[in-house]
Design an enzyme around this catalytic site. Structure first.
Site, mmCIF file in Angstrom:
data_model
loop_
_atom_site.group_PDB
_atom_site.id
_atom_site.type_symbol
_atom_site.label_atom_id
_atom_site.label_comp_id
_atom_site.label_asym_id
_atom_site.label_seq_id
_atom_site.Cartn_x
_atom_site.Cartn_y
_atom_site.Cartn_z
ATOM 1 N N GLY A 146 -24.526 -19.933 -38.170
ATOM 2 C CA GLY A 146 -24.110 -20.843 -39.248
ATOM 3 C C GLY A 146 -24.462 -22.282 -38.966
ATOM 4 C CD GLU A 147 -23.907 -27.271 -41.608
ATOM 5 O OE1 GLU A 147 -23.486 -28.394 -41.816
ATOM 6 O OE2 GLU A 147 -24.508 -26.622 -42.488
ATOM 7 C CG ASP A 165 -18.219 -23.283 -46.628
ATOM 8 O OD1 ASP A 165 -19.310 -23.800 -46.886
ATOM 9 O OD2 ASP A 165 -18.029 -22.042 -46.641
ATOM 10 C CD GLN A 211 -12.933 -26.548 -36.053
ATOM 11 O OE1 GLN A 211 -12.284 -27.584 -36.085
ATOM 12 N NE2 GLN A 211 -13.936 -26.314 -36.874
HETATM 13 O O1 TRH Z 1 -18.679 -18.911 -40.052
HETATM 14 P P1 TRH Z 1 -20.069 -19.378 -40.226
HETATM 15 O O2 TRH Z 1 -21.087 -18.373 -40.402
HETATM 16 O O3 TRH Z 1 -20.064 -20.346 -41.403
HETATM 17 C C1 TRH Z 1 -20.967 -20.813 -42.345
HETATM 18 C C2 TRH Z 1 -20.671 -20.267 -43.684
HETATM 19 O O4 TRH Z 1 -21.264 -19.004 -43.812
HETATM 20 C C3 TRH Z 1 -21.169 -21.187 -44.718
HETATM 21 O O5 TRH Z 1 -21.035 -20.672 -46.004
HETATM 22 C C4 TRH Z 1 -22.598 -21.503 -44.447
HETATM 23 O O6 TRH Z 1 -22.960 -22.443 -45.336
HETATM 24 C C5 TRH Z 1 -22.702 -22.069 -43.073
HETATM 25 O O7 TRH Z 1 -22.231 -21.114 -42.132
HETATM 26 C C6 TRH Z 1 -24.088 -22.485 -42.726
HETATM 27 O O8 TRH Z 1 -20.490 -20.262 -38.938
HETATM 28 P P2 TRH Z 1 -20.083 -21.706 -38.450
HETATM 29 O O9 TRH Z 1 -20.663 -22.767 -39.326
HETATM 30 O O10 TRH Z 1 -20.407 -21.770 -37.061
HETATM 31 O O11 TRH Z 1 -18.504 -21.772 -38.612
HETATM 32 C C7 TRH Z 1 -17.633 -21.119 -37.756
HETATM 33 C C8 TRH Z 1 -16.439 -22.006 -37.473
HETATM 34 O O12 TRH Z 1 -15.441 -21.263 -36.814
HETATM 35 C C9 TRH Z 1 -16.759 -23.176 -36.562
HETATM 36 O O13 TRH Z 1 -16.055 -24.314 -36.994
HETATM 37 C C10 TRH Z 1 -16.245 -22.739 -35.209
HETATM 38 C C11 TRH Z 1 -15.061 -21.945 -35.626
HETATM 39 N N1 TRH Z 1 -14.567 -20.959 -34.667
HETATM 40 C C12 TRH Z 1 -13.291 -21.113 -34.160
HETATM 41 O O14 TRH Z 1 -12.608 -22.108 -34.462
HETATM 42 N N2 TRH Z 1 -12.802 -20.147 -33.339
HETATM 43 C C13 TRH Z 1 -13.508 -19.075 -32.958
HETATM 44 O O15 TRH Z 1 -13.007 -18.228 -32.195
HETATM 45 C C14 TRH Z 1 -14.836 -18.942 -33.468
HETATM 46 C C15 TRH Z 1 -15.674 -17.767 -33.055
HETATM 47 C C16 TRH Z 1 -15.319 -19.885 -34.327
#
Ligand code: TRH
Length: 380
Positions: free
Chosen positions: A275-276, A20, A258
């Site tokens: 996730g997304e 999110d 990120q």
């Molecule tokens: O963390 P996620 O599983 O997030 C979500 C939430 O669960 C949400 O509620 C749900 O609706 C959605 O998934 C579908 O996975 P996501 O979307 O990949 O988000 C992770 C974020 O973290 C992404 O912006 C990348 C960032 N990230 C970093 O900045 N540094 C890191 O070391 C890692 C591993 C990720």
């Protein structure tokens, strides 16, 4: 283009994990950097935000980060004027006093619900449609997506050029990886693993361990670590840990910002994401990937998985398509990965080429931030 400094408010509730805040932070930055908009990002959980952006001061209710006004979304809402465009991310419920402020404006704002990403066909029919109305304020559905007729995907300007330059420079990659304490073994395949808990992991690692090509597995801190630790036979894993079991070197990474995570994906031969947002970023990396989709009630996420796969495998040979689809389905069912991984490895050159083609095809669509701005321009 809208007049300079149109005011946008983005509302984000952190339901769980990082998607999110990951999506809304990326969008907010891009609207400022590329569209000269004035953006406030309302977030209810600054601690989650801090993981992606260590500069966040969790004790400050209002602060500026990369040109974005970041505001702690307080439990007791304080009166504030409504912006010209209001984005409720992932159907979050706006404070009622803020809705009142929207309705009081002489010209009501454009109110958008930024929805979850899905490759399902119905998204095209629903994207941009009016949703509910609050007094005189009309809300609209805005769906990200992979096909024409959707809102597209978040992609910063020049992203693919930056990625390509980086991937063409072994020196830049080595320097970046060394900054994270990673010394890539010359013949090892580099794989990143960002996933939820998964019962299929051990079978995947077993088959990697037996492979003649060694694997250097990079695991950012997170939910899969327990399964990795069990496979290694260790009590727990923290950032910095390095363990070797047969052909697999496991290295646990700290959660990075990120843009660093992006570069990590660009360095790897294969990325497991979830996730997304990380799912989209792995596609921009132009490398084969494995998606751990966010689980939903009644297994509706499996329809989303199939919808994406149906699009993604177009252009692949039958065997390569079967290999990657089998791998994704097994992973998302927590099933044995061995045969699927062997098949995927066999088709790896084709899958690599395809990942780049898919990336370029996706980049033909307008990016999500530009599409939102265009939506606003069409609306005024
Ligand atoms: O963390 P996620 O599983 O997030 C979500 C939430 O669960 C949400 O509620 C749900 O609706 C959605 O998934 C579908 O996975 P996501 O979307 O990949 O988000 C992770 C974020 O973290 C992404 O912006 C990348 C960032 N990230 C970093 O900045 N540094 C890191 O070391 C890692 C591993 C990720």
């Amino acid at each position: 283009m809208p007049e300079l400094k149109t005011r946008w408010d983005i509302f984000c509730t952190v339901v769980d994990n990082f998607g999110d805040i990951g999506v809304t932070w990326r969008l907010a930055r891009q609207l400022v950097a590329e569209h000269s908009l004035s953006v406030r990002l309302w977030v209810d959980d600054l601690r989650a935000f801090e993981r992606l952006c260590p500069e966040i001061d969790i004790h400050h209710a209002q602060q500026w980060q990369e040109g974005v006004e970041v505001c702690q979304w307080p439990t007791d809402w304080l009166p504030t004027g409504a912006a010209d465009v209001v984005i409720a991310a992932f159907a979050c419920q706006l404070p009622s006093a803020y809705m009142g402020a929207m309705a009081e404006r002489e010209k009501p704002p454009l109110w958008i619900n930024l929805d979850y990403l899905s490759a399902e066909d119905w998204v095209i029919g629903c994207h941009g449609l009016p949703s509910v109305k609050y007094k005189n304020v009309q809300k609209y559905f805005f769906f990200p997506g992979f096909q024409r007729g959707t809102g597209g995907l978040l992609r910063e300007s020049g992203l693919l050029e930056r990625r390509r330059t980086f991937q063409q420079s072994p020196e830049a990659q080595r320097e970046f990886l060394q900054g994270l304490g990673i010394d890539r073994a010359p013949n090892a395949q580099l794989i990143s693993l960002f996933a939820y808990e998964n019962a299929g992991l051990a079978s995947w690692l077993d088959v990697m361990a037996a492979d003649l090509t060694p694997t250097h597995l990079l695991v950012p801190e997170g939910r899969i670590l327990g399964d990795v630790a069990r496979w290694l036979g260790v009590d727990g894993l923290v950032a910095g840990a390095v363990h070797v079991r047969a052909g697999v070197t496991v290295q646990v990474l700290p959660f990075v910002r990120q843009d660093q995570y992006d570069r990590l994906l660009w360095c790897c031969d294969f990325n497991a994401v979830r996730g997304e947002d990380s799912f989209v970023r792995a596609q921009w990396a132009g490398r084969p990937l494995l998606w751990h989709i966010y689980q939903q009630e009644d297994d509706i996420h499996l329809d989303k998985l199939d919808a994406f796969l149906a699009l993604y495998v177009k252009g692949l040979s039958g065997p390569a398509s079967d290999a990657i689809s089998g791998l994704w389905r097994a992973w998302n069912a927590g099933e044995n990965m061995s045969d699927h991984w062997l098949a995927t490895r066999k088709h790896s050159p084709e899958l690599q080429k395809h990942a780049e083609v898919w990336c370029l095809e996706q980049a033909l669509q307008a990016d999500l931030a530009a599409a939102l701005v265009q939506f606003y321009v069409n609306w005024i």
